[in-house]
Design a protein around this motif. Sequence first.
Motif, PDB file in Angstrom:
ATOM      1  N   VAL A  97      40.231 -10.322   9.207  1.00 54.49           N
ATOM      2  CA  VAL A  97      40.168  -8.976   8.753  1.00 54.49           C
ATOM      3  C   VAL A  97      41.552  -8.810   8.051  1.00 54.49           C
ATOM      4  O   VAL A  97      42.590  -8.672   8.882  1.00 54.49           O
ATOM      5  CB  VAL A  97      39.798  -7.973   9.562  1.00 54.49           C
ATOM      6  CG1 VAL A  97      39.645  -6.480   8.791  1.00 54.49           C
ATOM      7  CG2 VAL A  97      38.234  -8.326  10.083  1.00 54.49           C
ATOM      8  N   LEU A  98      41.358  -8.356   6.753  1.00 55.03           N
ATOM      9  CA  LEU A  98      42.789  -8.020   6.171  1.00 55.03           C
ATOM     10  C   LEU A  98      42.899  -6.588   5.628  1.00 55.03           C
ATOM     11  O   LEU A  98      41.977  -6.307   4.875  1.00 55.03           O
ATOM     12  CB  LEU A  98      43.224  -8.967   4.855  1.00 55.03           C
ATOM     13  CG  LEU A  98      44.464  -8.748   4.069  1.00 55.03           C
ATOM     14  CD1 LEU A  98      45.491  -8.724   4.849  1.00 55.03           C
ATOM     15  CD2 LEU A  98      44.404  -9.699   2.918  1.00 55.03           C
ATOM     16  N   LEU A  99      43.602  -5.813   6.188  1.00 56.41           N
ATOM     17  CA  LEU A  99      43.781  -4.458   5.540  1.00 56.41           C
ATOM     18  C   LEU A  99      44.967  -4.569   4.822  1.00 56.41           C
ATOM     19  O   LEU A  99      46.054  -4.704   5.089  1.00 56.41           O
ATOM     20  CB  LEU A  99      44.099  -3.515   6.782  1.00 56.41           C
ATOM     21  CG  LEU A  99      43.061  -3.391   8.152  1.00 56.41           C
ATOM     22  CD1 LEU A  99      43.720  -2.732   9.311  1.00 56.41           C
ATOM     23  CD2 LEU A  99      41.609  -3.338   7.614  1.00 56.41           C
ATOM     24  N   ILE A 100      44.740  -3.862   3.588  1.00 58.28           N
ATOM     25  CA  ILE A 100      45.701  -4.131   2.463  1.00 58.28           C
ATOM     26  C   ILE A 100      45.706  -2.663   1.637  1.00 58.28           C
ATOM     27  O   ILE A 100      44.909  -1.782   1.763  1.00 58.28           O
ATOM     28  CB  ILE A 100      45.324  -5.241   1.525  1.00 58.28           C
ATOM     29  CG1 ILE A 100      43.831  -5.134   1.073  1.00 58.28           C
ATOM     30  CG2 ILE A 100      45.643  -6.483   2.115  1.00 58.28           C
ATOM     31  CD1 ILE A 100      43.351  -6.351   0.168  1.00 58.28           C
ATOM     32  N   ASN A 101      46.742  -2.697   1.075  1.00 56.79           N
ATOM     33  CA  ASN A 101      46.872  -1.176   0.176  1.00 56.79           C
ATOM     34  C   ASN A 101      46.589  -1.531  -1.289  1.00 56.79           C
ATOM     35  O   ASN A 101      46.466  -0.479  -2.131  1.00 56.79           O
ATOM     36  CB  ASN A 101      48.303  -0.813   0.121  1.00 56.79           C
ATOM     37  CG  ASN A 101      48.700  -0.278   1.620  1.00 56.79           C
ATOM     38  OD1 ASN A 101      48.159   0.525   2.197  1.00 56.79           O
ATOM     39  ND2 ASN A 101      49.848  -0.929   2.312  1.00 56.79           N
ATOM     40  N   ARG A 102      46.473  -2.825  -1.901  1.00 57.04           N
ATOM     41  CA  ARG A 102      46.239  -3.160  -3.047  1.00 57.04           C
ATOM     42  C   ARG A 102      45.252  -4.438  -2.973  1.00 57.04           C
ATOM     43  O   ARG A 102      45.314  -5.200  -2.308  1.00 57.04           O
ATOM     44  CB  ARG A 102      47.438  -3.287  -3.899  1.00 57.04           C
ATOM     45  CG  ARG A 102      48.275  -4.342  -3.727  1.00 57.04           C
ATOM     46  CD  ARG A 102      49.462  -4.554  -4.593  1.00 57.04           C
ATOM     47  NE  ARG A 102      50.458  -5.694  -4.134  1.00 57.04           N
ATOM     48  CZ  ARG A 102      50.294  -6.658  -4.216  1.00 57.04           C
ATOM     49  NH1 ARG A 102      49.208  -7.419  -5.169  1.00 57.04           N
ATOM     50  NH2 ARG A 102      51.256  -7.632  -3.916  1.00 57.04           N
ATOM     51  N   LEU A 103      44.562  -4.493  -4.153  1.00 59.22           N
ATOM     52  CA  LEU A 103      43.732  -5.760  -4.356  1.00 59.22           C
ATOM     53  C   LEU A 103      44.605  -6.959  -4.566  1.00 59.22           C
ATOM     54  O   LEU A 103      45.542  -6.927  -5.138  1.00 59.22           O
ATOM     55  CB  LEU A 103      42.756  -5.807  -5.657  1.00 59.22           C
ATOM     56  CG  LEU A 103      41.765  -4.782  -5.473  1.00 59.22           C
ATOM     57  CD1 LEU A 103      40.860  -4.553  -6.909  1.00 59.22           C
ATOM     58  CD2 LEU A 103      40.585  -5.510  -4.470  1.00 59.22           C
ATOM     59  N   PRO A 104      44.182  -8.190  -4.135  1.00 56.84           N
ATOM     60  CA  PRO A 104      44.933  -9.395  -4.167  1.00 56.84           C
ATOM     61  C   PRO A 104      45.034  -9.752  -5.774  1.00 56.84           C
ATOM     62  O   PRO A 104      44.194  -9.441  -6.502  1.00 56.84           O
ATOM     63  CB  PRO A 104      44.047 -10.513  -3.605  1.00 56.84           C
ATOM     64  CG  PRO A 104      43.160  -9.704  -2.470  1.00 56.84           C
ATOM     65  CD  PRO A 104      43.055  -8.385  -3.214  1.00 56.84           C
ATOM     66  N   ASP A 105      46.088 -10.441  -6.111  1.00 57.69           N
ATOM     67  CA  ASP A 105      46.195 -10.788  -7.620  1.00 57.69           C
ATOM     68  C   ASP A 105      44.892 -11.784  -8.054  1.00 57.69           C
ATOM     69  O   ASP A 105      44.498 -11.565  -8.943  1.00 57.69           O
ATOM     70  CB  ASP A 105      47.554 -11.414  -7.980  1.00 57.69           C
ATOM     71  CG  ASP A 105      48.603 -10.486  -7.702  1.00 57.69           C
ATOM     72  OD1 ASP A 105      48.504  -9.342  -7.854  1.00 57.69           O
ATOM     73  OD2 ASP A 105      49.804 -10.897  -7.225  1.00 57.69           O
TER      74      ASP A 105
ATOM     75  N   LEU B 191      33.867 -10.893   2.175  1.00 54.89           N
ATOM     76  CA  LEU B 191      33.811  -9.511   1.456  1.00 54.89           C
ATOM     77  C   LEU B 191      35.210  -9.113   1.058  1.00 54.89           C
ATOM     78  O   LEU B 191      36.112  -9.350   1.950  1.00 54.89           O
ATOM     79  CB  LEU B 191      33.097  -8.620   2.404  1.00 54.89           C
ATOM     80  CG  LEU B 191      31.804  -9.007   3.066  1.00 54.89           C
ATOM     81  CD1 LEU B 191      31.410  -7.875   4.012  1.00 54.89           C
ATOM     82  CD2 LEU B 191      30.885  -8.803   1.806  1.00 54.89           C
ATOM     83  N   VAL B 192      35.269  -8.216   0.096  1.00 49.77           N
ATOM     84  CA  VAL B 192      36.340  -7.325  -0.058  1.00 49.77           C
ATOM     85  C   VAL B 192      35.662  -5.910  -0.451  1.00 49.77           C
ATOM     86  O   VAL B 192      34.944  -5.883  -1.361  1.00 49.77           O
ATOM     87  CB  VAL B 192      37.030  -7.772  -1.218  1.00 49.77           C
ATOM     88  CG1 VAL B 192      38.259  -6.804  -1.531  1.00 49.77           C
ATOM     89  CG2 VAL B 192      37.809  -9.218  -0.923  1.00 49.77           C
ATOM     90  N   VAL B 193      36.060  -4.994   0.180  1.00 46.89           N
ATOM     91  CA  VAL B 193      35.608  -3.606  -0.101  1.00 46.89           C
ATOM     92  C   VAL B 193      36.927  -2.726  -0.453  1.00 46.89           C
ATOM     93  O   VAL B 193      37.806  -2.656   0.236  1.00 46.89           O
ATOM     94  CB  VAL B 193      35.079  -3.342   1.324  1.00 46.89           C
ATOM     95  CG1 VAL B 193      34.415  -1.650   0.842  1.00 46.89           C
ATOM     96  CG2 VAL B 193      33.990  -3.902   1.885  1.00 46.89           C
ATOM     97  N   HIS B 194      36.818  -2.133  -1.525  1.00 42.45           N
ATOM     98  CA  HIS B 194      37.450  -1.208  -2.123  1.00 42.45           C
ATOM     99  C   HIS B 194      36.687   0.327  -2.425  1.00 42.45           C
ATOM    100  O   HIS B 194      36.294   0.599  -3.613  1.00 42.45           O
ATOM    101  CB  HIS B 194      38.182  -1.661  -3.482  1.00 42.45           C
ATOM    102  CG  HIS B 194      39.461  -0.934  -3.885  1.00 42.45           C
ATOM    103  ND1 HIS B 194      39.726   0.336  -3.788  1.00 42.45           N
ATOM    104  CD2 HIS B 194      40.617  -1.404  -4.595  1.00 42.45           C
ATOM    105  CE1 HIS B 194      40.979   0.812  -4.075  1.00 42.45           C
ATOM    106  NE2 HIS B 194      41.384  -0.509  -4.636  1.00 42.45           N
TER     107      HIS B 194
END
Length: 392
Positions: free
Chosen positions: A134-142, A288-291
């Motif tokens: 699981v990756l918690l991030i502040n912006r979408l990957p490029d 999954l990527v959830v924004h």
Amino acid sequence: MLAAAGLTVPGIARADDGVVFPFAVTRNMPWAAVQLNGVDPAMPFLIDTGSSGFGILQAKAEELKLAKMGKALSQAAVGRANIAIYEASLVLGGAVRQSRTSILGVPHLPRPMLGLIPLPRIQLMAMDFDRREVLLINRLPDAMEGYQALEIDAGRGELGSANIMGAYATEQDARLGRDQRPVIDAEFDGELVKLMVDTGFGGGLHLNPDYVKKRGLWNRSAAFAPVRLGTVLGPVGARMIRAERLKIGRLVFANPIVSLGDPADSDLDGTRNVAGLIGMEFIRRVNLVVHPTRRRLWIKPNSAITDGYRYDRAGADVEIIDKAARIAGLAPGSPADRAGLRAGDKVTGWRGRDGIEGLSWALKGAPGSKVEIQIERNGKTELVAVVLEERI
């Protein structure tokens, strides 16, 4: 506030602008290690996109003597109940900590889970089933190569998107206290439906009692298998059928296994604005990527996309209470019934892995598989061989 903890635990790494922590999958249950109030060892908590708050098994909360803060009204398919609210410090995956966390005490969870992690409360998250991270991030990957974007329904403050909590969350939504579980549009047997993406549900597609009643689905299929599904408030009756097609974005699943909520429970159904749930039998096949802020969910097929469907191919309901197992029910004429199992038989073992909890999972295996179960009846022990077969 959620914050990055010291990143010295093996398997934990910092991404360019976020935190990575590992998770595992046990019998269609994705989970990560959670530590409460600094007590070792860390405990397995179910990663649940279908939960809007942290949860802990009531008995475990009492064992740990967690501080009780009050009560809350919880809704599940079997009705509503007042449950206790606790408070504790929390460390998730060895990588993310929160000093004061409200945690709901829940009566039931699938073994060996001891709590719930509400992924909808995280602002931007990627879940990679191939790498089990699981990756918690502040912006979408490029780069989002191979991913397809799906719109998340904003809801009306009932079920929707976006939400809540800490550095990876929207504080305004937290104050509003809205239910922000991800709901997407899908196509089920030619009809557009709204479905909640729920990693806390180990099955495939579940249709809620209200929707089943509205569509008249309960008696439409001649071939079905009766089942009991677990909820945090207790088991609920359902029917398992094969549908024609489920389409999620560009992904098409032919003849999927579907569980139908009993229309007799429609008055207890608290999710009238969605038709049902997409569970782990489908979710585990995609990354999954959830924004939430953008109200988008991205999906990409992974290495499990062609796996066969699992469901109860034995017709036996195995109940486990306080580590003791018994045959709670049998479908007449099912493989388990024909093999000689009887309701009330005490299960003392089986020839397989993962302890007694793995038995129910084994009974959902491939057609032709043989599951040998040791039972005790009238003081006598015997080994019963159940050969699994397609039941629907």
